[in-house]
Design a protein around this motif. Sequence first.
Motif, PDB file in Angstrom:
ATOM      1  N   LYS A 226     -28.737  42.331  20.397  1.00  0.00           N
ATOM      2  CA  LYS A 226     -28.711  43.763  20.073  1.00  0.00           C
ATOM      3  C   LYS A 226     -27.277  44.280  20.135  1.00  0.00           C
ATOM      4  N   ARG A 227     -26.561  43.897  21.150  1.00  0.00           N
ATOM      5  CA  ARG A 227     -25.169  44.346  21.303  1.00  0.00           C
ATOM      6  C   ARG A 227     -24.271  43.764  20.214  1.00  0.00           C
ATOM      7  N   LEU A 228     -24.537  42.512  19.836  1.00  0.00           N
ATOM      8  CA  LEU A 228     -23.683  41.842  18.870  1.00  0.00           C
ATOM      9  C   LEU A 228     -23.944  42.283  17.433  1.00  0.00           C
ATOM     10  N   TYR A 229     -25.196  42.617  17.113  1.00  0.00           N
ATOM     11  CA  TYR A 229     -25.543  42.855  15.702  1.00  0.00           C
ATOM     12  C   TYR A 229     -26.072  44.254  15.392  1.00  0.00           C
ATOM     13  N   LEU A 230     -26.580  44.950  16.393  1.00  0.00           N
ATOM     14  CA  LEU A 230     -27.350  46.161  16.116  1.00  0.00           C
ATOM     15  C   LEU A 230     -26.674  47.450  16.566  1.00  0.00           C
ATOM     16  N   ASP A 231     -25.903  47.403  17.623  1.00  0.00           N
ATOM     17  CA  ASP A 231     -25.369  48.634  18.204  1.00  0.00           C
ATOM     18  C   ASP A 231     -24.317  49.315  17.337  1.00  0.00           C
ATOM     19  N   ASP A 232     -23.511  48.514  16.611  1.00  0.00           N
ATOM     20  CA  ASP A 232     -22.441  49.083  15.786  1.00  0.00           C
ATOM     21  C   ASP A 232     -22.841  49.008  14.315  1.00  0.00           C
ATOM     22  N   GLY A 237     -19.509  43.720   8.059  1.00  0.00           N
ATOM     23  CA  GLY A 237     -18.907  42.468   7.618  1.00  0.00           C
ATOM     24  C   GLY A 237     -19.439  41.292   8.394  1.00  0.00           C
ATOM     25  N   TRP A 238     -18.754  40.152   8.252  1.00  0.00           N
ATOM     26  CA  TRP A 238     -19.144  38.958   8.985  1.00  0.00           C
ATOM     27  C   TRP A 238     -18.902  39.192  10.471  1.00  0.00           C
ATOM     28  N   PRO A 239     -19.795  38.753  11.364  1.00  0.00           N
ATOM     29  CA  PRO A 239     -20.970  37.907  11.116  1.00  0.00           C
ATOM     30  C   PRO A 239     -22.276  38.670  10.878  1.00  0.00           C
ATOM     31  N   VAL A 240     -22.215  40.024  10.996  1.00  0.00           N
ATOM     32  CA  VAL A 240     -23.449  40.798  10.832  1.00  0.00           C
ATOM     33  C   VAL A 240     -24.047  40.570   9.447  1.00  0.00           C
ATOM     34  N   SER A 241     -23.177  40.419   8.440  1.00  0.00           N
ATOM     35  CA  SER A 241     -23.653  40.256   7.062  1.00  0.00           C
ATOM     36  C   SER A 241     -24.454  38.982   6.856  1.00  0.00           C
ATOM     37  N   GLY A 259     -35.924  36.571  12.777  1.00  0.00           N
ATOM     38  CA  GLY A 259     -35.005  35.506  12.377  1.00  0.00           C
ATOM     39  C   GLY A 259     -34.331  34.799  13.537  1.00  0.00           C
ATOM     40  N   PRO A 260     -33.492  33.803  13.231  1.00  0.00           N
ATOM     41  CA  PRO A 260     -32.872  32.978  14.273  1.00  0.00           C
ATOM     42  C   PRO A 260     -31.839  33.705  15.124  1.00  0.00           C
ATOM     43  N   TYR A 261     -31.254  34.787  14.600  1.00  0.00           N
ATOM     44  CA  TYR A 261     -30.157  35.433  15.316  1.00  0.00           C
ATOM     45  C   TYR A 261     -30.616  36.383  16.412  1.00  0.00           C
ATOM     46  N   GLY A 262     -31.931  36.588  16.529  1.00  0.00           N
ATOM     47  CA  GLY A 262     -32.445  37.402  17.624  1.00  0.00           C
ATOM     48  C   GLY A 262     -32.922  36.583  18.807  1.00  0.00           C
ATOM     49  N   ARG A 263     -32.767  35.256  18.706  1.00  0.00           N
ATOM     50  CA  ARG A 263     -33.249  34.382  19.775  1.00  0.00           C
ATOM     51  C   ARG A 263     -32.340  34.412  21.001  1.00  0.00           C
ATOM     52  N   CYS A 264     -32.906  34.171  22.136  1.00  0.00           N
ATOM     53  CA  CYS A 264     -32.122  33.987  23.355  1.00  0.00           C
ATOM     54  C   CYS A 264     -31.245  32.756  23.198  1.00  0.00           C
TER      55      CYS A 264
END
Length: 408
Positions: A226-232, A237-241, A259-264
């Motif tokens: 969440k902090r890496l992909y969702l908060d901002d 851009g990459w890596p969110v894209s 998807g795979p990027y929400g996994r622990c």
Amino acid sequence: MDAYGPYALKHPDRLSFVAVAEPIKERREKFAELHDIEGVMCFSDYKEVFKQSIDADVVLVCTQDKMHLDPTLKALEHGYHVLLEKPIVSIDEALSIAASAKKHNRDLSICHVLRYTPFFRQIKALMHQGAIGELMSISHVENVGYWHAAHSFVRGNWRNQEEACPMILAKSCHDIDILMWLVESSCKSVASFGSLKHFRQEKAPKGATKRCLDCPVASSCPYDAKRLYLDDLDNQGWPVSVITEDLSYEGRKKALEEGPYGRCVYDCDNDVVDHQGVLLEFDNDVTVAFHMNSCTYETSREIKISGSKGEIYGYMEGNRIEVFDYLTNSKQTIDVEVDNLTEFGHGGGDYKLMEALVEHLGKEDSGEMESGISSAIDSHIVTYAAEAARIRGQVVDIVDFKREKEGV
């Protein structure tokens, strides 16, 4: 799309893309729109490209690692020059590709972009000018970055050797290549140590769940998705894209839920190492120590080159080089001119690679590019040997290793 495509947008008089093959519809359409590619020249499968008679000089093969071989061979067979994204995953594939390029008399270059960066070219120029005397040893560090490691090598496309390849090859073949380019000698032996130490199930915090969005301890985890992909939401851009084509809050949230990027990070199917050290010995008696570390704050490369008369320290991400002179006990600081090229990636190396490719293909009988297949095979073999040394727990002799792999 983002690495090499921008060169054509900046210099349409030198390079233009006339066709695109991309299985993801949104990415295919975006690339086609950016480069004004006709709809009939847009393909969901690269195999369809070679059924057409497309008037082009060069094919860029930028597929996933284990998908490099077939499109490369097909492109060469159809008379195109090839720029191939690194790495080549095995010595058999490397030799097969090299043989095909020779058979069809086509140029084949590998995207070893560090060779083209203003930073490393400045370092090599200093060495050739005798700034440090006789080269003795090199210490080189690749700081992957904690978030980059989690994204690409724990949750992402390069997490698993069966789907991609070992970490030393997927991430650090750049580094082995640039070290060999600087030393200018054949590597004769290699030792290596490393493991998957941290990103394992038994290292998960107490109470952690399989996905970050419903994890009660996420707020205390630096790898919280969440902090890496969702908060901002401004970061698109990459890596969110990579995680989704829909970069709205709802689109990202769905990607992290499914998807795979929400996994622990402690509950993924990753098996590549998260830290590795490599020791290299060369025919000219130079020794090199290389260290790749995933758990770092910075995403950067640092190098120290020791000679008989002086020393060079380089910090790539800052484009800063320091030269120390033993005789005068003085230090010279060089701020490398990058001409605003850092926006193109790898310290301007992506841009400079494309510039070199265009210039190379415009000349007749110019031999291989600086990152041609011959030098690429040499550095790849050393990288394969480094992984073999790590697995075997032995020092590997490069000549013996080549004989073993080539079946001689």
